[in-house]
Design a protein around this motif. Structure first.
Motif, PDB file in Angstrom:
ATOM      1  N   VAL A 128      39.340 -18.733   3.908  1.00  0.00           N
ATOM      2  CA  VAL A 128      39.138 -19.806   4.878  1.00  0.00           C
ATOM      3  C   VAL A 128      38.542 -19.205   6.145  1.00  0.00           C
ATOM      4  N   ILE A 129      37.374 -19.676   6.536  1.00  0.00           N
ATOM      5  CA  ILE A 129      36.690 -19.153   7.715  1.00  0.00           C
ATOM      6  C   ILE A 129      37.111 -19.899   8.974  1.00  0.00           C
ATOM      7  N   SER A 130      37.250 -21.225   8.851  1.00  0.00           N
ATOM      8  CA  SER A 130      37.651 -22.009  10.025  1.00  0.00           C
ATOM      9  C   SER A 130      38.316 -23.296   9.580  1.00  0.00           C
ATOM     10  N   VAL A 131      39.203 -23.811  10.433  1.00  0.00           N
ATOM     11  CA  VAL A 131      39.851 -25.100  10.225  1.00  0.00           C
ATOM     12  C   VAL A 131      39.833 -25.833  11.560  1.00  0.00           C
ATOM     13  N   LYS A 132      39.393 -27.083  11.540  1.00  0.00           N
ATOM     14  CA  LYS A 132      39.390 -27.833  12.796  1.00  0.00           C
ATOM     15  C   LYS A 132      39.673 -29.301  12.544  1.00  0.00           C
ATOM     16  N   ASP A 133      40.320 -29.927  13.509  1.00  0.00           N
ATOM     17  CA  ASP A 133      40.510 -31.370  13.508  1.00  0.00           C
ATOM     18  C   ASP A 133      39.353 -31.984  14.270  1.00  0.00           C
ATOM     19  N   THR A 134      38.688 -32.938  13.668  1.00  0.00           N
ATOM     20  CA  THR A 134      37.516 -33.529  14.292  1.00  0.00           C
ATOM     21  C   THR A 134      37.386 -34.984  13.865  1.00  0.00           C
ATOM     22  N   MET A 135      36.295 -35.621  14.266  1.00  0.00           N
ATOM     23  CA  MET A 135      36.065 -37.021  13.952  1.00  0.00           C
ATOM     24  C   MET A 135      34.804 -37.173  13.117  1.00  0.00           C
ATOM     25  N   LEU A 136      34.865 -38.084  12.181  1.00  0.00           N
ATOM     26  CA  LEU A 136      33.695 -38.497  11.414  1.00  0.00           C
ATOM     27  C   LEU A 136      33.543 -39.991  11.680  1.00  0.00           C
ATOM     28  N   GLY A 137      32.591 -40.350  12.527  1.00  0.00           N
ATOM     29  CA  GLY A 137      32.531 -41.731  12.983  1.00  0.00           C
ATOM     30  C   GLY A 137      33.801 -42.049  13.738  1.00  0.00           C
ATOM     31  N   ASN A 138      34.543 -43.040  13.279  1.00  0.00           N
ATOM     32  CA  ASN A 138      35.828 -43.357  13.900  1.00  0.00           C
ATOM     33  C   ASN A 138      37.007 -42.885  13.051  1.00  0.00           C
ATOM     34  N   GLN A 139      36.711 -41.978  12.080  1.00  0.00           N
ATOM     35  CA  GLN A 139      37.748 -41.480  11.187  1.00  0.00           C
ATOM     36  C   GLN A 139      38.145 -40.061  11.573  1.00  0.00           C
ATOM     37  N   ALA A 140      39.455 -39.810  11.677  1.00  0.00           N
ATOM     38  CA  ALA A 140      39.951 -38.470  11.976  1.00  0.00           C
ATOM     39  C   ALA A 140      40.020 -37.660  10.686  1.00  0.00           C
ATOM     40  N   ILE A 141      39.476 -36.463  10.720  1.00  0.00           N
ATOM     41  CA  ILE A 141      39.460 -35.614   9.524  1.00  0.00           C
ATOM     42  C   ILE A 141      39.879 -34.189   9.861  1.00  0.00           C
ATOM     43  N   LYS A 142      40.302 -33.472   8.824  1.00  0.00           N
ATOM     44  CA  LYS A 142      40.482 -32.027   8.905  1.00  0.00           C
ATOM     45  C   LYS A 142      39.327 -31.397   8.138  1.00  0.00           C
ATOM     46  N   LYS A 144      37.429 -27.897   6.868  1.00  0.00           N
ATOM     47  CA  LYS A 144      37.565 -26.472   6.614  1.00  0.00           C
ATOM     48  C   LYS A 144      36.241 -25.910   6.103  1.00  0.00           C
ATOM     49  N   THR A 145      35.890 -24.747   6.560  1.00  0.00           N
ATOM     50  CA  THR A 145      34.764 -24.010   5.985  1.00  0.00           C
ATOM     51  C   THR A 145      35.326 -22.775   5.298  1.00  0.00           C
ATOM     52  N   LEU A 146      34.786 -22.474   4.132  1.00  0.00           N
ATOM     53  CA  LEU A 146      35.287 -21.361   3.336  1.00  0.00           C
ATOM     54  C   LEU A 146      34.139 -20.546   2.770  1.00  0.00           C
ATOM     55  N   ILE A 162      29.847 -17.622  -1.674  1.00  0.00           N
ATOM     56  CA  ILE A 162      29.645 -19.053  -1.893  1.00  0.00           C
ATOM     57  C   ILE A 162      30.095 -19.824  -0.654  1.00  0.00           C
ATOM     58  N   ASN A 163      29.203 -20.618  -0.091  1.00  0.00           N
ATOM     59  CA  ASN A 163      29.518 -21.411   1.094  1.00  0.00           C
ATOM     60  C   ASN A 163      30.070 -22.770   0.691  1.00  0.00           C
ATOM     61  N   LEU A 164      31.191 -23.151   1.294  1.00  0.00           N
ATOM     62  CA  LEU A 164      31.865 -24.399   0.946  1.00  0.00           C
ATOM     63  C   LEU A 164      32.420 -25.063   2.198  1.00  0.00           C
ATOM     64  N   LEU A 165      32.272 -26.372   2.268  1.00  0.00           N
ATOM     65  CA  LEU A 165      32.890 -27.180   3.321  1.00  0.00           C
ATOM     66  C   LEU A 165      33.789 -28.212   2.657  1.00  0.00           C
ATOM     67  N   VAL A 166      35.000 -28.378   3.171  1.00  0.00           N
ATOM     68  CA  VAL A 166      35.961 -29.339   2.627  1.00  0.00           C
ATOM     69  C   VAL A 166      36.500 -30.195   3.762  1.00  0.00           C
ATOM     70  N   ALA A 167      36.465 -31.512   3.597  1.00  0.00           N
ATOM     71  CA  ALA A 167      36.983 -32.433   4.610  1.00  0.00           C
ATOM     72  C   ALA A 167      37.940 -33.420   3.966  1.00  0.00           C
ATOM     73  N   LYS A 274      46.826 -27.437  -1.096  1.00  0.00           N
ATOM     74  CA  LYS A 274      47.912 -28.421  -1.121  1.00  0.00           C
ATOM     75  C   LYS A 274      47.479 -29.799  -0.625  1.00  0.00           C
ATOM     76  N   GLU A 275      46.286 -29.899  -0.037  1.00  0.00           N
ATOM     77  CA  GLU A 275      45.802 -31.187   0.463  1.00  0.00           C
ATOM     78  C   GLU A 275      44.872 -31.890  -0.521  1.00  0.00           C
ATOM     79  N   VAL A 276      44.552 -31.233  -1.647  1.00  0.00           N
ATOM     80  CA  VAL A 276      43.582 -31.747  -2.607  1.00  0.00           C
ATOM     81  C   VAL A 276      44.267 -32.004  -3.945  1.00  0.00           C
ATOM     82  N   ASP A 277      43.968 -33.146  -4.539  1.00  0.00           N
ATOM     83  CA  ASP A 277      44.436 -33.457  -5.890  1.00  0.00           C
ATOM     84  C   ASP A 277      43.416 -32.916  -6.878  1.00  0.00           C
TER      85      ASP A 277
END
Length: 456
Positions: A128-142, A144-146, A162-167, A274-277
């Motif tokens: 995990v390179i970074s984790v941040k709480d941010t907004m997507l439009g009016n939606q709050a998201i977490k 992560k870049t890995l 391998i570059n990966l982004l997960v929200a 743990k946040e992904v099914d």
């Protein structure tokens, strides 16, 4: 007409589009020379003279050698039966399909079209390179870049990360399903630039907003971080790493299979998040990444749903069908790197009618899991990707789905523009937009809800 031509060219030319954005003329020239050298090496291994290669048609409808775009000129062809074994016996049960026929089809795709995975692929460690709480439009998201760090101890000269982004929705109460897209974590067109016509907004909320608003997540894998999108990169990336910098053999894997392998490694990571099914992961891609998405679905049983956008030839379009892009285009130095070297034979010594398999059997390998085939309109996207050819690839896979007591498209008649065929595990819709999955996202989400639930 200029708009259509531009979109067609974006779809059909590999090393002069996304792969070379931001490169200097000298860098582009170097890539082209290395690509020609690699292509020539494969021709030599196959015993094919360059003069024996049949040229493909042009994607520009104004050219004298323009690709066929008339149904009246489509050739007659016979498709190999997905449910007939090589010994001529009919497959009558799902057990016979899984134990006998499916392995035959996989072998043909690996040998002749997409290539075989290396036997010595190293492990991947996710960081995990970074984790941040941010907004997507009016939606709050977490967000992560890995990076997936590939073990290169056997050949340290080549490094693959391998570059990966997960929200995911912020403070999600439980593990959420995720759509994994083959795409760009950062725009290949540079900062503050406009994307080409046909790749922009559909007028609806973005696909990311639509997913997050339903309590689902999204992820983006950068395919070029796994394997470069050109022939020059075949001695680098994950293919070059496993070959220790040497040229491929004719049945070695190409970029499509490598990108699909990368997506499988993302699934490995999801099984630890743990946040992904991890039981509810869909794969989505457009154009060449649509090809990669259907290859990933076919070879990776852990993907539960597919969203295959405008994959065209080399994806779910019938290869034998003379309409739009052809095998000869795919086997050229611009696109051969997507496939096994053996694929080139079918544009020289052999013809597409000699393929032991075709696209309908690629879709059939996904059975019984649900898959949605998406296309744009002929007026906006153009005819290069052959929407009807993709529909037929999906429709002719129906026999295998029915063997599993699953619903197919329900018709062999090509539907009118905008008509959704979404009642079964195979789905199809040709939207009225351009070279994009954008206008089909809301339809796909409604269809996916039947399998995933969790719809608000």
């Amino acid at each position: 007409m200029k708009t259509i031509t531009k979109i067609v060219l974006l779809s059909s030319i590999s090393i002069s589009t996304f792969a070379q954005f931001g490169l200097s003329p000298a860098q582009r020239d170097s890539i082209n020379k290395l690509t020609t050298n690699d292509h020539s090496n494969m021709l030599m291994q196959l015993g094919i003279e360059r003069s024996q290669l049949r040229p493909g048609p042009s994607g520009n409808p104004k050219d004298a050698n323009a690709a066929n775009s008339s149904e009246e000129k489509v050739n007659q062809y016979t498709l190999p039966d997905a449910l007939v074994l090589k010994n001529g016996k009919k497959v009558k049960t799902t057990q016979e399909w899984l134990e006998k026929r499916r392995p035959e089809i996989v072998e043909d795709f690996e040998s002749e079209i997409y290539g075989r995975l290396s036997k010595n692929i190293p492990s991947v460690t996710w960081k995990v390179i970074s984790v941040k709480d941010t907004m997507l439009g009016n939606q709050a998201i977490k967000e992560k870049t890995l990076k997936g760090i590939v073990d290169n101890s056997a050949y340290p000269t080549i490094k693959v990360e391998i570059n990966l982004l997960v929200a995911t929705p912020a403070q999600a109460p439980k593990q959420v399903p995720v759509v994994l897209e083959f795409g760009f974590i950062r725009s290949p067109f540079g900062p503050n630039t406009t994307q080409p016509i046909g790749l922009g907004s559909s007028g609806e909320p973005t696909w990311k907003e639509q997913l997050i608003s339903r309590g689902w997540g999204y992820a983006i894998i950068d395919p070029s971080s796994v394997q470069a999108d050109n022939g020059a990169g075949l001695t680098k990336g994950i293919i070059g790493l496993t070959n220790k910098g040497n040229f491929r053999k004719p049945d070695d894997w190409g970029a499509l299979r490598a990108w699909a392998w990368g997506a499988s490694r993302v699934l490995d990571y999801f099984e630890t998040d743990k946040e992904v099914d991890a039981k509810r992961i869909a794969i989505e891609g457009l154009s060449r990444y649509g090809k990669a998405a259907i290859v990933a679905m076919a070879f990776e049983p852990r993907f539960s749903l597919g969203f295959i956008g405008s994959s065209g030839a080399g994806g779910v379009k019938i290869l034998r069908r003379v309409f739009g892009e052809q095998v000869e285009n795919l086997a050229s130095s611009a696109e051969y790197h997507w496939f096994a070297g053996n694929f080139i034979k079918y544009a020289s010594k052999l013809t597409p009618n000699d393929f032991p398999v075709d696209a309908h059997q690629l879709v059939a390998l996904v059975a019984p899991r649900p898959v949605f085939i998406s296309s744009g309109s002929p007026q906006v996207e153009g005819q290069w990707i052959d929407a009807k050819g993709m529909f037929l690839g999906a429709a002719h896979a129906g026999s295998v789905y029915r063997l599993f007591n699953k619903k197919d498209l329900g018709t062999m008649d090509f539907p009118k523009l905008g008509m959704p065929l979404v009642d079964g595990e195979i789905a199809f819709r040709q939207h009225a937009g351009g070279h994009s999955t954008g206008p089909n996202w809301s339809t796909w989400i409604a269809w996916a809800c039947r399998y995933w639930g969790d719809c608000k």
